[in-house]
Motif scaffolding. Structure first.
Motif, mmCIF file in Angstrom:
data_model
loop_
_atom_site.group_PDB
_atom_site.id
_atom_site.type_symbol
_atom_site.label_atom_id
_atom_site.label_comp_id
_atom_site.label_asym_id
_atom_site.label_seq_id
_atom_site.Cartn_x
_atom_site.Cartn_y
_atom_site.Cartn_z
ATOM 1 N N GLY A 38 0.787 -1.225 0.000
ATOM 2 C CA GLY A 38 0.000 0.000 0.000
ATOM 3 C C GLY A 38 0.826 1.285 0.000
ATOM 4 N N ASN A 39 2.144 1.177 0.086
ATOM 5 C CA ASN A 39 2.983 2.387 0.027
ATOM 6 C C ASN A 39 3.537 2.559 -1.381
ATOM 7 O OD1 ASN A 39 2.682 2.939 2.658
ATOM 8 N ND2 ASN A 39 4.736 2.345 3.312
ATOM 9 N N ASP A 40 3.368 3.740 -1.966
ATOM 10 C CA ASP A 40 3.945 3.982 -3.289
ATOM 11 C C ASP A 40 5.335 4.579 -3.171
ATOM 12 O OD1 ASP A 40 1.772 3.024 -4.544
ATOM 13 O OD2 ASP A 40 0.773 4.984 -4.728
ATOM 14 N N TYR A 41 5.547 5.330 -2.103
ATOM 15 C CA TYR A 41 6.836 6.011 -1.927
ATOM 16 C C TYR A 41 7.354 5.780 -0.510
ATOM 17 C CZ TYR A 41 6.066 8.561 -6.254
ATOM 18 O OH TYR A 41 5.876 8.886 -7.568
ATOM 19 N N PHE A 42 8.674 5.777 -0.373
ATOM 20 C CA PHE A 42 9.330 5.726 0.926
ATOM 21 C C PHE A 42 10.371 6.836 0.956
ATOM 22 C CE2 PHE A 42 9.069 1.050 2.534
ATOM 23 C CZ PHE A 42 8.077 1.418 3.422
ATOM 24 N N SER A 43 10.433 7.599 2.014
ATOM 25 C CA SER A 43 11.518 8.577 2.113
ATOM 26 C C SER A 43 12.731 7.869 2.707
ATOM 27 C CB SER A 43 11.092 9.735 3.018
ATOM 28 O OG SER A 43 11.016 9.274 4.355
ATOM 29 N N SER A 44 13.908 8.497 2.552
ATOM 30 C CA SER A 44 15.103 7.867 3.146
ATOM 31 C C SER A 44 14.945 7.803 4.666
ATOM 32 C CB SER A 44 16.371 8.624 2.739
ATOM 33 O OG SER A 44 16.260 9.971 3.081
ATOM 34 N N THR A 51 15.408 0.282 9.000
ATOM 35 C CA THR A 51 16.665 -0.481 8.909
ATOM 36 C C THR A 51 17.683 -0.112 9.979
ATOM 37 O OG1 THR A 51 17.608 1.198 7.442
ATOM 38 C CG2 THR A 51 16.500 -0.671 6.396
ATOM 39 N N GLY A 52 17.624 1.132 10.451
ATOM 40 C CA GLY A 52 18.647 1.597 11.383
ATOM 41 C C GLY A 52 19.863 2.175 10.647
ATOM 42 N N PHE A 53 19.875 2.108 9.294
ATOM 43 C CA PHE A 53 20.969 2.752 8.540
ATOM 44 C C PHE A 53 20.695 4.258 8.540
ATOM 45 C CE2 PHE A 53 20.429 -1.196 5.659
ATOM 46 C CZ PHE A 53 21.121 -1.982 6.556
ATOM 47 N N SER A 54 21.766 5.062 8.338
ATOM 48 C CA SER A 54 21.525 6.505 8.331
ATOM 49 C C SER A 54 20.888 6.914 6.993
ATOM 50 C CB SER A 54 22.840 7.258 8.521
ATOM 51 O OG SER A 54 23.613 7.160 7.354
ATOM 52 N N SER A 55 20.142 8.041 7.017
ATOM 53 C CA SER A 55 19.512 8.523 5.775
ATOM 54 C C SER A 55 20.565 8.798 4.709
ATOM 55 C CB SER A 55 18.737 9.810 6.039
ATOM 56 O OG SER A 55 17.730 9.572 6.961
ATOM 57 N N ALA A 56 21.731 9.324 5.149
ATOM 58 C CA ALA A 56 22.799 9.650 4.189
ATOM 59 C C ALA A 56 23.294 8.371 3.509
ATOM 60 C CB ALA A 56 23.943 10.342 4.914
ATOM 61 N N GLN A 57 23.447 7.309 4.307
ATOM 62 C CA GLN A 57 23.897 6.023 3.774
ATOM 63 C C GLN A 57 22.898 5.501 2.732
ATOM 64 O OE1 GLN A 57 26.644 3.511 5.096
ATOM 65 N NE2 GLN A 57 26.149 3.336 2.941
ATOM 66 N N ASP A 61 23.502 4.774 -1.156
ATOM 67 C CA ASP A 61 23.280 3.426 -1.725
ATOM 68 C C ASP A 61 22.360 3.496 -2.940
ATOM 69 O OD1 ASP A 61 24.781 2.274 0.245
ATOM 70 O OD2 ASP A 61 23.091 1.499 1.410
ATOM 71 N N LEU A 62 21.255 4.227 -2.773
ATOM 72 C CA LEU A 62 20.258 4.233 -3.851
ATOM 73 C C LEU A 62 20.708 5.076 -5.039
ATOM 74 C CD1 LEU A 62 16.939 4.308 -1.762
ATOM 75 C CD2 LEU A 62 18.259 2.362 -2.592
ATOM 76 N N PHE A 68 17.094 8.636 -7.605
ATOM 77 C CA PHE A 68 17.015 9.777 -6.711
ATOM 78 C C PHE A 68 15.566 9.956 -6.272
ATOM 79 C CE2 PHE A 68 20.570 10.408 -9.562
ATOM 80 C CZ PHE A 68 21.601 10.518 -8.644
ATOM 81 N N GLY A 69 15.393 10.367 -5.035
ATOM 82 C CA GLY A 69 14.035 10.530 -4.511
ATOM 83 C C GLY A 69 13.306 11.696 -5.185
#
Ligand code: ATP
Length: 232
Positions: A38-44, A51-57, A61-62, A68-69
């Motif tokens: 049901g989600n079309d988009y996810f923000s970092s 996940t516990g990864f940082s948004s910058a990471q 990665d992406l 790009f978002g």
């Protein structure tokens, strides 16, 4: 898939250059996106919270495959899912042989997570006559001598080794001889394989020792801090 000297992985099917260290995170992203209904988009930030990864990471990665978002929305999940699946090669089914039907092998045979991620265990092998011809979950255990013909008939590309350390080198040589180039090894031993074979080792005890190391390190840091306070 090939790895160059800079530890970057280039994919023949998908032309992206991705550092090897990113691959396990891609796996995690893939699972999250598959489970997101049901989600079309996810923000970092959303991905970071799960996940516990940082948004910058995550952004880094992406960005490796030009993703790009969208400002104000985030990353398009479906597009990302397809790209990551193609990168990880899980946009198709992988056929797997399981070798060594002791406690660990039997447990893996009944593990549902493989199927969910496109890995299908096609056949299970052992060399113990008591186990051969017995069934685990409707699976008939076959003699390891049958491996070559079963691999050929069923286009099996991956082998999982759950044999004891003392048998592992002999078994892996046979597996390679049967045409398998992708091997996941649970035997707690360093195995020799030719360059064209990709071998991943999982040693559960090594992973546990990593945990106990961190626990001890934590305790050591605490002792040092307390000692430092005493001398203030
Ligand atoms: P067991 O149920 O036999 O006590 P275990 O869980 O203690 O197994 P191991 O001794 O590590 O595990 O053996 C795992 C499995 O590997 C066993 O089923 C064994 O028969 C099998 N095995 C050992 N050597 C070979 C070989 N050369 N080829 C195929 N299978 C093998």
């Amino acid at each position: 898939m090939a790895t160059n000297n800079n530890n970057f992985t280039t994919h023949t099917k998908v032309k992206y250059k991705i550092p090897e260290s990113t691959i396990p995170r891609m796996s995690i992203y893939s699972r999250i996106f598959s489970e997101s209904k049901g989600n079309d988009y996810f923000s970092s930030k959303d991905i970071a919270a799960i996940t516990g990864f940082s948004s910058a990471q995550i952004r880094r990665d992406l960005s490796y495959f030009g993703q790009f978002g969208v400002p104000g929305k985030g990353y398009p999940i479906n597009e990302l899912k397809q790209k990551i699946s193609a990168i990880l090669g899980i946009d198709k089914e992988w056929r797997v042989a399981l070798i060594g039907m002791g406690n660990l092998g039997s447990a893996l045979l009944t593990y549902k997570g493989f199927k969910e991620q496109k890995f299908k265990i096609i056949a299970a092998f052992d060399n113990n006559m008591k186990k051969i011809a017995s069934n685990i979950n409707d699976f008939k255990i076959q003699h390891i001598n049958q491996l070559k013909s079963v691999v050929k008939q069923n286009e099996i590309k991956i082998a999982i080794l759950t044999v004891p350390g003392k048998a592992a080198q002999e078994v892996i040589n046979h597996v390679i001889d049967c045409g398998i180039k992708l091997i996941l090894n649970f035997a707690p031993i360093k195995l020799k394989v030719p360059d064209y074979v990709h071998l991943q080792n999982i040693d559960v005890v090594v992973e546990l020792e990593r945990l106990t190391y961190y626990a001890t390190k934590g305790m050591r840091t605490l002792v040092l801090k307390k000692t430092a306070r005493l001398f203030k």
